[in-house]
Write an enzyme that holds these catalytic residues in place. Structure first.
Site, PDB file in Angstrom:
ATOM      1  N   LYS A  14    -103.609  32.268 126.258  1.00  0.00           N
ATOM      2  CA  LYS A  14    -103.504  33.678 125.903  1.00  0.00           C
ATOM      3  C   LYS A  14    -104.860  34.341 125.695  1.00  0.00           C
ATOM      4  CE  LYS A  14     -99.037  33.350 125.896  1.00  0.00           C
ATOM      5  NZ  LYS A  14     -98.252  33.930 127.018  1.00  0.00           N
ATOM      6  N   LYS A  74    -107.205  38.731 129.558  1.00  0.00           N
ATOM      7  CA  LYS A  74    -107.046  37.418 130.177  1.00  0.00           C
ATOM      8  C   LYS A  74    -107.776  37.379 131.514  1.00  0.00           C
ATOM      9  CE  LYS A  74    -102.375  36.687 128.257  1.00  0.00           C
ATOM     10  NZ  LYS A  74    -101.900  38.045 128.000  1.00  0.00           N
ATOM     11  N   GLU A 165     -97.261  37.617 135.754  1.00  0.00           N
ATOM     12  CA  GLU A 165     -96.448  38.502 136.589  1.00  0.00           C
ATOM     13  C   GLU A 165     -96.498  39.942 136.084  1.00  0.00           C
ATOM     14  OE1 GLU A 165     -92.781  36.053 138.437  1.00  0.00           O
ATOM     15  OE2 GLU A 165     -92.680  36.276 136.259  1.00  0.00           O
TER      16      GLU A 165
END
Length: 217
Positions: A14, A74, A165
Site C-alpha cells: 500500500k 503507489k 485496477e
C-alpha cells in the site's frame, strides 16, 4: 524461501519507499517473468509499458485522477511501474506472425506439426471470436495469468508489488496511444520496496479455510 512460502508472505503493498530502486538484474528478471508467462495456446495477446523515470510514472499516474487518487502515490513512489495491456482484436495475420515466431524459435520438427499447431490455435481463437463472441474477455484473461506470474515471481525476488485496477483506462490508453496500436490497458502493477509506513505489511493474511475452497475426490 520456497515458492509456497513466497505465496504465504507476499501481500498487496500500500506504500512504497521512493528512495529504494530495483537493480538492473531485478528489472531484467521482471521483464523475463512477464515475457515468459503462460497464455492459452501461446496466444500472448499483450503489450507492456515499463516506467522507471519520474516522467514515465507521472504519465501513468494521470489515469488515477478523478476518483482514483488513492492509487497515485503507489505509482509515483514505486521504483518501476508496469502497465499490462490486452489486445483489442486478434486476426489471421496475427496468428500467422505468431506461428512464424514459433518457427524461428525451433518449435516444429516438420511442416505437419507446424500446421497442426496453427489449426489447433485457430480453432480456439475463432471459437472465441465468432462463436462465443468473447475474444476481448478471453484475451484479458491471458493478461491476468501474466499478472499472477509477475506477483508471485516478484515476491521470490524479494520485491514488493501491488496490482491496481483503480484507474481510468481511457485516460491511460490515450496517454500512450494504446488503442491506436491495437491495445487497451487492463492492470497497473507498481514494483519496488515497501515503506515502513505501509500498514498492510504487518497485517496477517486472511484466506478462506481449506475446507471451504477445496473439494477432494
Amino acid at each position: 524461501m520456497n515458492i509456497v512460502q513466497n505465496a504465504k508472505t507476499r501481500y498487496s503493498t500500500k506504500a512504497f519507499n521512493p528512495t529504494k530502486k530495483l537493480s538492473e538484474e531485478h528489472v531484467q528478471a521482471v521483464k523475463d517473468l512477464i515475457r515468459m508467462s503462460p497464455s492459452s495456446v501461446n496466444s500472448q495477446p499483450w503489450h507492456f509499458i515499463v516506467a522507471s523515470t519520474e516522467e514515465g510514472k507521472e504519465r501513468i499516474a494521470k489515469a488515477t485522477q478523478g476518483g482514483f487518487e488513492f492509487n497515485t502515490r503507489k505509482i509515483l513512489d514505486a521504483s518501476h511501474v508496469v502497465v499490462f495491456a490486452a489486445k483489442t482484436s486478434i486476426d489471421e495475420q496475427y496468428l500467422l506472425e505468431l506461428l512464424e515466431s514459433e518457427t524461428q524459435a525451433g518449435r516444429f520438427d516438420n511442416e505437419e506439426s507446424k500446421q497442426g499447431m496453427h489449426g489447433g490455435r485457430s480453432f480456439f481463437v475463432n471459437m472465441h471470436r465468432f462463436d462465443l463472441k468473447d475474444a476481448n474477455h478471453w484475451m484479458e484473461k491471458q493478461v491476468y495469468l501474466n499478472v499472477g506470474t509477475l506477483l508471485l515471481g516478484a515476491s521470490s525476488l524479494g520485491l514488493d508489488a501491488v496490482p491496481i485496477e483503480g484507474f481510468n483506462a481511457k485516460v491511460l490508453d490515450e496517454e500512450f496511444g494504446l488503442r491506436e496500436q491495437g491495445y487497451t490497458s487492463a492492470v497497473i502493477v507498481p514494483l519496488g520496496y515497501r515503506s515502513e509506513d505501509d500498514f498492510n505489511a504487518a497485517l496477517p493474511k486472511s484466506r478462506w479455510d481449506e475446507s471451504q475452497v477445496f473439494t477432494e475426490c
